[in-house]
Design a protein around this motif. Structure first.
Motif, PDB file in Angstrom:
ATOM      1  N   GLN A   1      57.593  82.737 104.604  1.00  0.00           N
ATOM      2  CA  GLN A   1      58.371  81.512 104.471  1.00  0.00           C
ATOM      3  C   GLN A   1      59.031  81.442 103.093  1.00  0.00           C
ATOM      4  OE1 GLN A   1      55.676  78.535 105.729  1.00  0.00           O
ATOM      5  NE2 GLN A   1      57.145  77.754 107.214  1.00  0.00           N
ATOM      6  N   ALA A   2      58.244  81.782 102.075  1.00  0.00           N
ATOM      7  CA  ALA A   2      58.765  81.738 100.710  1.00  0.00           C
ATOM      8  C   ALA A   2      59.905  82.738 100.534  1.00  0.00           C
ATOM      9  CB  ALA A   2      57.648  82.036  99.717  1.00  0.00           C
ATOM     10  N   LYS A   3      59.855  83.838 101.298  1.00  0.00           N
ATOM     11  CA  LYS A   3      60.900  84.852 101.181  1.00  0.00           C
ATOM     12  C   LYS A   3      62.234  84.363 101.704  1.00  0.00           C
ATOM     13  CE  LYS A   3      58.962  88.557 103.093  1.00  0.00           C
ATOM     14  NZ  LYS A   3      58.649  89.963 103.422  1.00  0.00           N
ATOM     15  N   GLY A   4      62.216  83.157 102.296  1.00  0.00           N
ATOM     16  CA  GLY A   4      63.482  82.595 102.765  1.00  0.00           C
ATOM     17  C   GLY A   4      63.875  83.127 104.130  1.00  0.00           C
ATOM     18  N   LEU A   5      62.908  83.645 104.894  1.00  0.00           N
ATOM     19  CA  LEU A   5      63.225  84.099 106.244  1.00  0.00           C
ATOM     20  C   LEU A   5      63.485  82.885 107.130  1.00  0.00           C
ATOM     21  CD1 LEU A   5      60.575  86.892 106.817  1.00  0.00           C
ATOM     22  CD2 LEU A   5      62.835  87.059 105.827  1.00  0.00           C
ATOM     23  N   LYS A   6      64.226  83.114 108.204  1.00  0.00           N
ATOM     24  CA  LYS A   6      64.468  82.025 109.151  1.00  0.00           C
ATOM     25  C   LYS A   6      63.153  81.664 109.824  1.00  0.00           C
ATOM     26  CE  LYS A   6      69.254  81.977 109.630  1.00  0.00           C
ATOM     27  NZ  LYS A   6      69.979  83.249 109.545  1.00  0.00           N
TER      28      LYS A   6
ATOM     29  N   TYR B   1      50.248  85.877 104.260  1.00  0.00           N
ATOM     30  CA  TYR B   1      51.485  86.594 104.565  1.00  0.00           C
ATOM     31  C   TYR B   1      52.477  85.725 105.315  1.00  0.00           C
ATOM     32  CZ  TYR B   1      48.800  87.749 108.813  1.00  0.00           C
ATOM     33  OH  TYR B   1      48.019  87.696 109.941  1.00  0.00           O
ATOM     34  N   VAL B   2      51.970  84.696 106.009  1.00  0.00           N
ATOM     35  CA  VAL B   2      52.893  83.774 106.672  1.00  0.00           C
ATOM     36  C   VAL B   2      53.547  82.864 105.626  1.00  0.00           C
ATOM     37  CG1 VAL B   2      53.112  81.939 108.376  1.00  0.00           C
ATOM     38  CG2 VAL B   2      51.586  83.859 108.804  1.00  0.00           C
ATOM     39  N   ALA B   3      52.738  82.379 104.687  1.00  0.00           N
ATOM     40  CA  ALA B   3      53.292  81.552 103.604  1.00  0.00           C
ATOM     41  C   ALA B   3      54.323  82.354 102.819  1.00  0.00           C
ATOM     42  CB  ALA B   3      52.162  81.090 102.691  1.00  0.00           C
ATOM     43  N   MET B   4      54.008  83.617 102.580  1.00  0.00           N
ATOM     44  CA  MET B   4      54.930  84.450 101.808  1.00  0.00           C
ATOM     45  C   MET B   4      56.220  84.697 102.591  1.00  0.00           C
ATOM     46  SD  MET B   4      54.618  87.604  99.452  1.00  0.00           S
ATOM     47  CE  MET B   4      55.825  88.912  99.319  1.00  0.00           C
TER      48      MET B   4
END
Lengths: 328, 340
Positions: free
Chosen positions: A231-236, A226-229
Motif C-alpha cells: 500500500q505504501a508503495k503506491g500500488l492500486k 508486506y501488505v502495508a508496504m
C-alpha cells in the motif's frame, strides 16, 4: 525434487491402502455374495440340488481359496481394470457401468466444487478487504445460511420451487429423453441445461464455507507487513488486494480444497438421487441397495482414487504457487 | 547496546534549509484512544530527524500518518500534514496513491516481513515502479538490479524470493526499494531492530552513506536513543502521544532539559569516562485511553513533588506546551518554564 519424490511415494502408499481396504472390507463383513443368493432359496431347494452351494460360490467368487490367493488374484485383475461383473446389470462388467456413469458425476462435481471454490474465495477476499462493506454484510451471511442446509434438502427445495412450481429448470435426468449421448450440439446443450440445477445445489452447499475460510485467512494476511508496504508503495488498491493479500491468503484454503472434494463425493449420492441424475452417486446407491458387491466395491475404489488424485493435483498446485514449498 | 561516539554531521545546521514536511497540531485517534495528541514537527529537506520514545508513544502512528497509510480504526481527527506546503489531509485517494513512495517512502518496522513471500524480489520492484511511471518490465528489472548494486547486493538477486535472503539482505532490499523513485523523504521505522548488532552497524552506516550521497531527508524512528545520537541531525522525544523535547542531536545528548529525556539519556551507559550509576525511569507509560491530567509525565517525574505546591498544581492540572529554550531547542515542561 526430493520433495516431489517423497510426495509420489506417499501417494503410491495411499493408493495401496485404498486398494487393500477395498479388498478387505467386504470380506470382514459377515456372509458372502453366494450366501445372499442362497438365503433366498428354501432349504428343500438346496437339499434337492446337492452341489448348488459350490456352484454359486464358483459363480460369484469367494470360497475355497485362501485370502492371500484371493488378494493376489484381486490385484492381478485390477491391473487389467477388471473389476468383475455387475450383478444388478448382469452381464455388464463393472468397468463398463462405471465408464457410462462416472463422466456425468465428474462433470457435475468438478464444475460445482470448482465454481464454489472460486466464487467463495473471491467473495471471502473482498469481504475481508472491505470489512463491514456490502459484500461483507449481505453476501457473507446469506451464503453462510445457504450452506447450513444439507445438500439433499436444498436439492428437494430447488426441485419443488424452481423445477415444479416455476418451471425454470428440468428436474431430472442428465439429458432430455430421446437424445443419444454423443458429441452433438443437441445433446451437449441438453446435458448442460440438465446440469444447471444440480450444480447450483452443490455450490449452495459449499460456497459459504469457502467464503468464511478465505475471509478469516485474508483478515490475518491483511495485517502482514508486506501488505502495508504494498500500500505504501503506491500500488492500486485492487492490485494490493489480489497480488499481495489475496495471493498469499489463498494458499491455506487451497490445501483444504482436496479434503472438501472428498466430502463433495459423499454429498453427490444424495443430490444425484434427488435429481435422478444417472451419475456414479446414484449408481452407488442402487448398487448398495441391490447387494451388487462388485459394483459397490468398484465405485468406492473409483471415489477413493478421485480423492487421491485431487490431493495430488492440489499438492502440485501448491508446489507451483508457493516458492517456500519448492525450497523445502 | 551499540553506543559509539557521536559523529559531527555536515548537515547539522539545518536552519536555512527548506521545510519539506510540516506536521501541525496533529491528532490521530484509534476509536476513543488518542494516540497522537497535538504533535508539531517539521522535517527540512536533506535532514535526518530522529524520533524516539517508548513503545506505544505514537511514533509509528506518526510515520503512518506522514506516509498516508493509516488504517481504520485509526483516523486523523485534527491538525494537518503539509508536504512542501500542501496539506495531505482531505486529498483524493488517487492523489495520495501517487504521493506515496514517489515523495515519501518507508522502511518498515520489522522489514523482515515486508517482502511478499510468493513474489520474486525483482517483481516487487517492477510492481512499484510501474505503479508510478511508464516503464517496460525489462527496464524496471534492470533498474532494480542497479538499486541492489547500490546497497551491495548481487543484482542477480532480483530473481530471489524473500526466504532465500538473510535478514540483513532483506533489509537492504527494502532500503533499495525505498530509494528507487528518488523520494525527498524516507521514513525509517525501527529499521535495524530485528537485526543482530553487527548487521545493525552495517545497515546504519549504509543508511548514512546513502543519505549523504543522495541527499534525501530521513525520519528515523526508534526506541533506541543511542542509535539516534549516531545518525540524527535533530532529535524529537515523544511521550504518551506528544513531543516533549526537540533539539539538535548533540545538544539533546549533552544538555537534555526534559526530565523524561534525561531519564532516557541516562538509561544507557557511556562507553568512556567514569562509571556512573544508571538511573532509568521508574514507572510505566500511561494508558492513552485516560492520560493523566496536566503534564502526562507527572506521575513518573522525579521533579513533581507535593511540597512545591504551586508547581505541583500546574504539573497536575495544566498541559505544558513546547517553548523555545534556545535556538532550535524546544521543551514542554513546567519546571523548565519556571527556571527561565
Amino acid at each position: 525434487m526430493r520433495w516431489f519424490a517423497r510426495r509420489c511415494l506417499f501417494y503410491v502408499f495411499a493408493i495401496w491402502v485404498a486398494l487393500t481396504l477395498n479388498f478387505l472390507l467386504p470380506r470382514l463383513m459377515p456372509g458372502d455374495p453366494a450366501g445372499g443368493v442362497l438365503a433366498r432359496l428354501s432349504p428343500s431347494q438346496i437339499q434337492a440340488n446337492p452341489g448348488i452351494i459350490q456352484t454359486y460360490r464358483a459363480l460369484l467368487g469367494g470360497g475355497n481359496k485362501s485370502v492371500w490367493q484371493d488378494y493376489i488374484a484381486y490385484l492381478h485383475r485390477l491391473t487389467h481394470f477388471n473389476l468383475g461383473i455387475s450383478t444388478s446389470n448382469y452381464p455388464a462388467p463393472v468397468s463398463e457401468v462405471i465408464g457410462r456413469t462416472l463422466p456425468y458425476s465428474i462433470a457435475l462435481v468438478g464444475v460445482a466444487v470448482l465454481l464454489a471454490f472460486i466464487i467463495g474465495t473471491g467473495i471471502g477476499m473482498i469481504a475481508a478487504w472491505k470489512r463491514g462493506g456490502t459484500v461483507d454484510t449481505v453476501f457473507v451471511p446469506a451464503l453462510m445460511g445457504l450452506g447450513a442446509f444439507p445438500a439433499f434438502f436444498t436439492a428437494l427445495l430447488c426441485v419443488y420451487f424452481f423445477g415444479l412450481k416455476l418451471g425454470w429448470f428440468p428436474i431430472q435426468h442428465a439429458y432430455a429423453s430421446g437424445l443419444v449421448p454423443g458429441f452433438n450440439w443437441a445433446f451437449v446443450a441438453s446435458a448442460l441445461r440438465h446440469g444447471e440445477l444440480p450444480v447450483l445445489v452443490i455450490m449452495a452447499a459449499f460456497t459459504g464455507g469457502w467464503v468464511l475460510n478465505m475471509r478469516t485467512v485474508m483478515i490475518n494476511t491483511i495485517s502482514e507487513d508486506y501488505v502495508a508496504m504494498a500500500q505504501a508503495k503506491g500500488l492500486k488498491d485492487r492490485r494490493v488486494m489480489t497480488r499481495y493479500a489475496g495471493r498469499n491468503a489463498i494458499l491455506p484454503p487451497l490445501n483444504g480444497f482436496a479434503a472438501q472434494f472428498a466430502g463433495a463425493v459423499g454429498g453427490l449420492v444424495f443430490v444425484e438421487y434427488v435429481f435422478s441424475y444417472p451419475g456414479a452417486g446414484l449408481t452407488l446407491q442402487q448398487a448398495a441397495l441391490g447387494n451388487d458387491y462388485p459394483l459397490t466395491q468398484g465405485l468406492l475404489l473409483v471415489f477413493a482414487f478421485a480423492v487421491i488424485v485431487a490431493n495430488f493435483a492440489m499438492d502440485m498446485l501448491n508446489f507451483l504457487l508457493d516458492p517456500r514449498v519448492r525450497a523445502s | 547496546m551499540t553506543v559509539v561516539e557521536p559523529t559531527v554531521i555536515p548537515g547539522a545546521q539545518t536552519e536555512a534549509r527548506e521545510t519539506l514536511v510540516e506536521v501541525r497540531d496533529l491528532r490521530v485517534a484509534y476509536g476513543d484512544v488518542v494516540a497522537v495528541d497535538g504533535v508539531n514537527l517539521s522535517i527540512a529537506a536533506g535532514e535526518i530527524l530522529g524520533l524516539a520514545g517508548e513503545s506505544g508513544c505514537g511514533k509509528t502512528t506518526i510515520a503512518n500518518t506522514v506516509m498516508q497509510v493509516l488504517r481504520p480504526p485509526a483516523e486523523i481527527v485534527g491538525g494537518s500534514i503539509l508536504f512542501r506546503g500542501d496539506d495531505l489531509v482531505g486529498r483524493k485517494p488517487e492523489e495520495l496513491r501517487k504521493y506515496r513512495w514517489r515523495n515519501v517512502s518507508m522502511v518498515f518496522q520489522s522489514a523482515m516481513n515486508a517482502l511478499n513471500p510468493v513474489m520474486r524480489v525483482g517483481d516487487q520492484f517492477v510492481d512499484m515502479m510501474r505503479a508510478h511511471e511508464h516503464i517496460s518490465k525489462d527496464d524496471a528489472l534492470a533498474r532494480a538490479g542497479e538499486l541492489l548494486d547500490l546497497v551491495g547486493i548481487d543484482r542477480r538477486r532480483t530473481r530471489a524470493y524473500a526466504h532465500e535472503l538473510s535478514g540483513g539482505m532483506r533489509q537492504r532490499v527494502i532500503i533499495a526499494m525505498a530509494l528507487a523513485l528518488n523520494p525527498e523523504l524516507v521514513i525509517m521505522d525501527e529499521p535495524t531492530t530485528a537485526l543482530d548488532v553487527v548487521v545493525q552497524r552495517e545497515i546504519l552506516q549504509q543508511i548514512k552513506d546513502l543519505q549523504e550521497q543522495l541527499g534525501f531527508a530521513v525520519l528515523f524512528i526508534t526506541h533506541d536513543l543511542s542509535l539516534l545520537f549516531e545518525v540524527a541531525h535533530r532529535i524529537a522525544i515523544m511521550y504518551a502521544g506528544e513531543v516533549v523535547e526537540e533539539a539538535p542531536a548533540a545538544e539533546l545528548r549533552n544538555a537534555p532539559r526534559h526530565p523524561y529525556t534525561s531519564g532516557l539519556v541516562s538509561s544507557f551507559p557511556p562507553l568512556r569516562g567514569p562509571i556512573e550509576r544508571m538511573t532509568g525511569i521508574p514507572g510505566s507509560p500511561p494508558d492513552l485511553a485516560s492520560p493523566p491530567a496536566g503534564c502526562r509525565f507527572h506521575p513518573r517525574c522525579p521533579n513533581c513533588v507535593p511540597e512545591e505546591s504551586e508547581l505541583h498544581r500546574l504539573q497536575t492540572t495544566v498541559r505544558p506546551v513546547l517553548r523555545n529554550v534556545g535556538p532550535s531547542h524546544r521543551v514542554a515542561c513546567h519546571l523548565v518554564e519556571q527556571q527561565r
